[in-house]
Enzyme design. Structure first.
Site, short mmCIF file in Angstrom:
data_model
loop_
_atom_site.label_atom_id
_atom_site.label_comp_id
_atom_site.label_asym_id
_atom_site.label_seq_id
_atom_site.Cartn_x
_atom_site.Cartn_y
_atom_site.Cartn_z
N GLU A 86 37.26 47.63 39.88
CA GLU A 86 37.47 46.30 40.44
C GLU A 86 37.55 46.32 41.97
O GLU A 86 38.47 45.78 42.57
CB GLU A 86 38.72 45.65 39.85
CG GLU A 86 38.59 45.41 38.36
CD GLU A 86 39.73 44.61 37.76
OE1 GLU A 86 40.86 44.69 38.26
OE2 GLU A 86 39.48 43.91 36.75
N ASP B 65 40.84 44.40 28.27
CA ASP B 65 41.88 44.16 29.27
C ASP B 65 43.09 43.40 28.71
O ASP B 65 43.23 42.20 28.99
CB ASP B 65 41.27 43.37 30.45
CG ASP B 65 42.21 43.29 31.64
OD1 ASP B 65 43.25 43.95 31.61
OD2 ASP B 65 41.88 42.57 32.60
N GLU C 253 50.32 38.50 31.11
CA GLU C 253 49.18 37.96 31.85
C GLU C 253 48.29 37.09 30.98
O GLU C 253 47.89 36.00 31.37
CB GLU C 253 48.35 39.11 32.45
CG GLU C 253 47.09 38.61 33.13
CD GLU C 253 46.23 39.73 33.72
OE1 GLU C 253 46.64 40.91 33.68
OE2 GLU C 253 45.15 39.41 34.22
#
Ligand code: GCU
Length: 719
Positions: free
Chosen positions: A295, A368, A396
């Site tokens: 990333e 993820d 998240e």
């Protein structure tokens, strides 16, 4: 309500309820304000509790005579905790002994009704917490050896040096802050760190990475290291070692070198000198965590080197001092390869090339931290490399600090997943804890949900996830049921309201229904967010709420939900079988064949592995489309049920904590409605099938929902 059958009729039928969600939310907020007012008044009559005390509330009911031949800060704490929390026989004598015994592993301990023995003082402290927990929850205390599953049980704080927290939903960092006094360590800081360390130690967490994996190179500057030392000094007596997320490009980004090429002699020396500097300040420093070539983060591949080249240089630098490097396998590029396959493709060829103090940190699933993923195929596949699981405690993708989601069932599902890599029973737990492969080091990491909020985690029940992570890190065979039972007994003991309640009444009216609610909560979240194997279809807006439509031009495809759900007029789901991306081939048999065959693939993973027609017949006999709608609707009803359950236990909870949860359940229901309506309406555009009879049809207009998606304020921002 009238059943609706086509897209047009939906649009027509719902004109009147335009902006439904927003009206509904306003109404809910009004209701919320009234209930908060009532609760405020109730506070006058019921004892209030801000939740800061976590699960550490046990007060001694008798006196104990503690015998401990040695003295040290840790042993002194052990004695103090025993005296403060002893709920055993009045006047009993209890002996604490530090003496090496081969049956005891790492910082484990031998427990008996008369004392605790451990190889080191940390083991004694963990034994004390175990004893006190058993006394408080009424569990038997017998002769027993309790060994941890993993050597390193680490919390990863994604805290930035300015005090913000990436994916943090409970206020700012407890370790870092912005401003002129950013590095001045106050007594208040120390007191908070001590409370934090105590909570960690009470569940056996023995490591803390103090900063974000997307690291700032200034973390390795001398002035920052001074603060790291201050934190380490407070955490040390509780056995919590500190680690730093180190930016791979630190040698050039802050060290003044021209390159960060890991094989450049100057770079090698830079890491050696940095390690020497750190260990001169913090002799028991744990080591580094590294996110590289991931990333946008720099990494060894920028210099034509491999992950192993990069990891080994940093690992060699900390090796003389006993440090480790946790190197993350969360990697994917913009290539055409299925994102779910990329980490395996990159890391498997490096098996055996990492030095023995490197541990590869692998997220539980291949994408993820989604509400549900199959296990990552790297577990058990890398047989000559230490592998550690990484799970996410902060929510998240699971509702931030708004939705009540107890995560232990998700981690239990993951830890019990059988990789078959060394025959039946090669669970991910056993593939990582040294039971199967002779790993030099074993570890597990959880991305922390702790912040400066007075109750640490924002949502009161999010505390149970911190607790659960620690308990599973200590014993990866524990059941979610046992963990929920313990946490509820410790955090909400019958006397918490100040009223006298019999244990039987409390067990029937509080413990049982709330435990069930906790155990159902993760499946409820999967139902109203991403059922039947859907994944990564959340809003790009902070990853809260639905967003299966989100695909702006020029955005990387593998960041957009349509890449993951692949809905079209013929069907839905990501074909990862042998006729598709062939991700199934990364699993060991018989898992590969099981996932590959639509008839044997567990339906919970169906759309993860298969692209299927909307009228595909499910095991229930219903069509796939009907099943999707039913899951969304079921999730919604489950949240409504949670509200009822919580309302029912009001007499057993102090007003403040009751209010914290009640308030959030209202917002969670809003979110579940939005997920249900947004996803059903969106996918209906492709399926063109009616919502099945007997369930609540979605309300609102898809266009409105989509238009408001990115403008929607995050509920937690309103607190
Ligand atoms: C997720 C998350 C990022 C984080 C990344 C990681 O993508 O959204 O905020 O940096 O995981 O684990 O590195």
């Amino acid at each position: 309500m009238k059943q609706i059958s086509t897209e047009n009729s939906i649009l027509h039928e719902n004109t009147a309820s335009k902006s439904y969600h927003f009206k509904q939310m306003t109404f809910n907020r009004m209701k919320l304000t009234v209930s908060i007012l009532i609760l405020f008044l109730a506070v006058q009559f019921t004892r209030a509790d801000d939740g800061h005390g976590l699960w550490l509330r046990g007060k001694s009911t008798a006196s104990v005579n503690v015998v401990c031949a040695k003295k040290s800060p840790t042993l002194d704490l052990a004695v103090k905790e025993l005296k403060q929390g002893w709920q055993g026989k009045n006047g009993a004598t209890f002996v604490l002994t530090v003496k090496v015994d081969k049956a005891i592993k790492f910082d484990g301990f031998k427990l008996s009704p008369k004392g605790i023995q451990a190889n080191n003082e940390y083991g004694v402290l963990y034994g004390v917490y175990e004893l006190l927990r058993r006394q408080a929850t009424g569990e038997t205390i017998k002769d027993e050896v309790c060994n941890p599953s993993y050597e390193h049980r680490v919390l990863n704080h994604w805290d930035n040096m300015d005090g913000s927290i990436e994916r943090g939903y409970a206020g700012h960092s407890i370790f870092w802050r912005r401003g002129a006094d950013a590095f001045v360590t106050t007594e208040k800081d120390k007191a908070l760190w001590q409370e934090y360390a105590r909570a960690d130690a009470s569940v056996g967490i023995n490591g803390a990475v103090l900063n974000n994996v997307n690291s700032n190179p200034n973390m390795l500057k001398a002035e920052t290291l001074k603060r790291v030392k201050d934190i380490a000094d407070v955490l040390r007596p509780y056995g919590v070692k500190v680690f730093i997320s180190a930016k791979f490009s630190s040698p050039s980004a802050m060290g003044g070198l021209k390159s960060s090429d890991p094989l450049n002699p100057e770079v090698i020396k830079w890491w050696q000198d940095k390690a020497k500097e750190i260990y001169s300040m913090i002799p028991d420093f744990g080591g580094f965590l590294v996110k590289a070539n991931s990333e946008g983060q720099a990494g060894p591949q920028d210099y034509g080197r491999t992950h192993a080249d990069g990891a080994n240089v940093m690992a060699d630098a900390v090796k003389p001092y006993g440090g480790i490097v946790m190197w993350r396998a969360f990697v994917y590029t913009t290539s055409n390869e299925d994102r779910a396959k990329q980490a395996y493709n990159e890391f498997l060829p490096l098996d055996g090339k990492f030095h023995d103090n490197v541990i590869i940190q692998v997220k539980n699933g291949p994408i993820d931290f989604q509400p549900r993923e199959p296990f990552s195929p790297l577990f058990g596949a890398m047989k000559k490399t230490s592998i550690m699981p990484e799970v996410q405690v902060t929510q998240e993708y699971l509702g931030h600090s708004v939705d009540l989601v107890f995560l232990a069932p998700m981690w239990e599902e993951f830890l019990k997943s059988d990789t078959y890599q060394e025959g039946k029973g090669s669970t991910t737990a056993r593939c990582t804890d040294g039971s199967i492969f002779p790993q030099k080091h074993t570890a597990i990491a959880g991305v922390s949900n702790v912040g400066l909020d007075v109750n640490w985690c924002g949502h009161l029940f999010a505390q149970s996830n911190w607790y659960a992570y620690g308990r599973l890190a200590w014993n990866n065979q524990m059941t979610s049921e046992k963990i929920a039972d313990e946490w509820l007994k410790l955090a909400f003991e019958p006397t918490s309201t100040g009223k006298s309640v019999s244990t039987q009444e409390w067990t029937t009216n509080f413990l049982k229904p709330i435990k069930q609610m906790m155990l159902d909560s993760r499946e409820a979240a999967v139902n109203y967010m991403m059922p039947v194997g859907f994944h990564h279809i959340m809003s790009s807006n902070e990853h809260y709420g639905p967003g299966p439509w989100w695909a702006p031009a020029r955005t990387r495809k593998d960041w957009t939900p349509p890449y993951f759900h692949q809905a079209d007029s013929l069907g839905v789901g990501f074909n990862r079988t042998t006729t598709g991306s062939n991700a199934v081939s990364q699993y060991h048999e018989p898992v590969a064949s099981m996932f590959n065959d639509v008839n044997t693939c567990p339906e919970i993973y169906l759309l993860w592995f298969h692209h299927l027609p909307w009228n595909y017949k499910m095991k229930s006999g219903r069509t796939l489309w009907d099943e999707i709608c039913i899951h969304y609707n079921t999730g919604l009803h489950q949240v409504q049920q949670f509200q009822k359950t919580w309302d029912g236990v009001q007499p057993y909870v102090d007003a403040e904590r009751f209010g914290n949860v009640k308030e959030r359940l209202v917002l969670q229901l809003d979110a579940a409605h939005l997920w249900n309506d947004g996803c059903v309406l969106y996918f209906q555009k492709f399926s063109k099938m009616p919502v099945p009879a007997g369930i609540e049809p979605p309300v609102g207009k898809l266009d409105d929902i989509i238009n408001n998606d990115l403008k929607r304020p995050m509920p937690w921002a309103k607190r």
